[in-house]
Scaffold this active site. Structure first.
Site: not given
Ligand code: NAD
Length: 491
Positions: A177
């Site tokens: 990561k």
């Molecule tokens: P992103 O940046 O597209 O979205 C993140 C979202 O979380 C946004 O809507 C933001 O406003 C919200 N957020 C941030 N801080 C917050 C808080 N304190 N309270 C409430 N909402 C909050 O990110 P993403 O890619 O959707 O990733 C989200 C989660 O999923 C992360 O934990 C990431 O590690 C995990 N994840 C993502 C992927 C991927 O393919 N993108 C794969 C596996 C896991």
């Protein structure tokens, strides 16, 4: 600082830093100020060091609850939680001590400080991380996060989870990561491009198409991946250039990305919800759900569930929480968020506070934001049957205990959000073979792979009579243990 209301034998020191910056960071990392207000909370204080800057209402002459203090206490727990999960699995299955010793450490921790020219002509030095936890099963693999809360402990935790995830899903990758500690909202698109390219250059040979392959995570997307790809390809020998397209996954389709990668994590979450619902007499037509985080994972999961006729009741992101008992249209909300940067101000739903959001009665909760959102306090508020963890590490150890006591079912993160890395693997394969798969083929293979992992977790949960999170860790650790035993330790 030492918190004034703590007894002397229970003091917690926190390094002195710019309080405004610190608060902003905690705001991002731990949720809105006021998170614990009115909720069970162990530490009370009269004089929070933030004083006038503290946005919590202060009852006249009374003692009030300090979210700041609690947040500081909890900050470094993400990595501890990951290690505790490994310990828990080891209590059930006596995994080899020496192999566990290897797996509780990360193999490489790379920290780079790199200069970038800003739009005003001045130079800013930024800090970036890449942690490579383990590559016993294949090249290091894992996302890149651009966020003010990024630090070495968070990246170590997320890298370790990636190793479990790839092992659990039988994908020939290891775990890694990375990220940069910054708030993308403070930079222009041109600055973000320069930051991304310079970070890639600083990482140099620490990433590579058959060595360590980044992908999108919080605040990074296909465009960022394209900049990394181009920078990497531009800095290798010309005759190597076109052998490097798979240095990142989650690229735009035209640059070698895969059909279905953008929605893959949300799609995986929904495939698992479908399976769980079919086994627990939950008809998704008319089922209700709430979502925290409306970015890539949260918004795709919400939009795909809509196709089943399920009703989205409330959404929370970093800008606020909104609710509508009649239902929120996820496509309409996604268009709004795209334009306005968050759910705040969405006119077709009412603004609600954090506690109300968590207390919304629904069938399913999809946390898809950051770590440590489901704590002992918020887990008590939840009013759902199933939690499908789209985010990595959304539940801390105490929160997990509450969920188990309250018999709320959990599809744990390393299984639930594995759709992203599964389709990243498909993208990587397509690049290596110069192939382009149809969306139907990608979705079919994703479903098959993620449901096979679901079955492995179920079998382990039944065999060892443990919760699904522990079962998922047992499956992952068993695979890693087998590989280490087969190969031995060099020399
Ligand atoms: P992103 O940046 O597209 O979205 C993140 C979202 O979380 C946004 O809507 C933001 O406003 C919200 N957020 C941030 N801080 C917050 C808080 N304190 N309270 C409430 N909402 C909050 O990110 P993403 O890619 O959707 O990733 C989200 C989660 O999923 C992360 O934990 C990431 O590690 C995990 N994840 C993502 C992927 C991927 O393919 N993108 C794969 C596996 C896991």
């Amino acid at each position: 600082m030492t918190h004034p209301d703590q007894k002397s034998n229970n003091r917690v020191s926190v390094e002195p830093v710019d309080r405004r910056k610190e608060w902003k960071l905690l705001y991002h990392q731990q949720g809105r100020p006021g998170l614990e207000e009115g909720i069970k909370f162990k530490g009370l204080c009269r004089h929070c060091e933030l004083q006038d800057m503290c946005p919590l209402p202060k009852p006249e002459g009374g003692i009030w609850r300090c979210t700041y203090y609690r947040a500081v206490q909890k900050r470094s727990n993400v990595y501890d939680n990951v290690l505790k999960q490994l310990e828990r699995a080891k209590e059930v299955v006596p995994f080899d001590d020496d192999i566990c010793k290897i797996l509780t450490e990360t193999m490489n921790e790379i920290i780079v400080h790199f200069p970038v020219k800003m739009k005003d002509g001045r130079v800013k030095v930024l800090t970036g991380y890449r942690v490579q936890h383990n590559n016993a099963l294949g090249p290091f693999k894992g996302g890149l996060r651009f966020h003010p809360g990024v630090d070495i402990d968070e990246i170590k935790a997320l890298a370790t989870m990636m190793t479990w995830k790839t092992a659990l899903t039988n994908i020939p990758f290891g775990g890694a990561k990375g990220g940069i500690q910054l708030d993308p909202a403070e930079y222009t698109s041109e600055e973000m491009e320069r930051i991304t390219r310079r970070f890639t250059y600083a990482l140099g040979d620490n990433i590579g198409p058959d060595y360590d392959i980044p992908a999108p995570d919080v605040n990074t997307n296909a465009q960022i991946m394209a900049w990394i790809q181009d920078t990497y390809m531009s800095t290798v020998a010309p005759n190597e250039r076109n052998r490097c397209a798979h240095v990142v996954t989650g690229k735009p389709i035209e640059s070698g990305g895969s059909q279905g990668r953008e929605k893959a994590t949300g799609q995986g979450v929904v495939f698992l919800i479908e399976k769980w619902a079919s086994e627990h007499s939950l008809d998704l037509k008319g089922a209700t759900y709430i979502v925290q985080g409306f970015g890539n994972v949260g918004s795709w999961a919400a939009r795909l569930l809509k196709r089943h006729g399920s009703r989205l009741l409330a959404v929370e992101d970093v800008t606020g929480s909104v609710s509508n008992p009649k239902g929120i249209d996820p496509d309409d909300l996604a268009a709004y968020v795209n334009e306005h940067g968050g759910v705040r101000g969405y006119a077709k739903a009412e603004p609600v506070d954090h506690a109300t959001f968590f207390g919304t009665e629904a069938d399913i909760f999809i946390p898809a934001a950051l770590e440590n959102q489901i704590t002992d306090a918020t887990a008590e508020l939840l009013n759902v049957r199933l939690i499908a963890e789209g985010a990595n590490g959304p539940t801390d150890t105490e929160g997990d205990r509450v969920l188990q006591r309250r018999k709320i079912a959990v599809i744990p993160d390393i299984l639930c959000n594995s759709g992203g890395v599964i389709v990243s693997y498909f993208e990587w394969l397509q690049n290596k073979r110069s192939e382009f798969w149809e969306l139907e083929e990608v979705d079919f293979k994703l479903k098959k792979t993620i449901l096979a992992a679901y079955e492995r977790v179920r079998e382990a949960a039944e065999k060892y009579k443990v919760d699904w999170r522990t079962a998922a860790h047992i499956v992952a650790l068993s695979r890693l243990e087998t590989v280490y035993k087969e190969r031995g330790i060099f020399p």
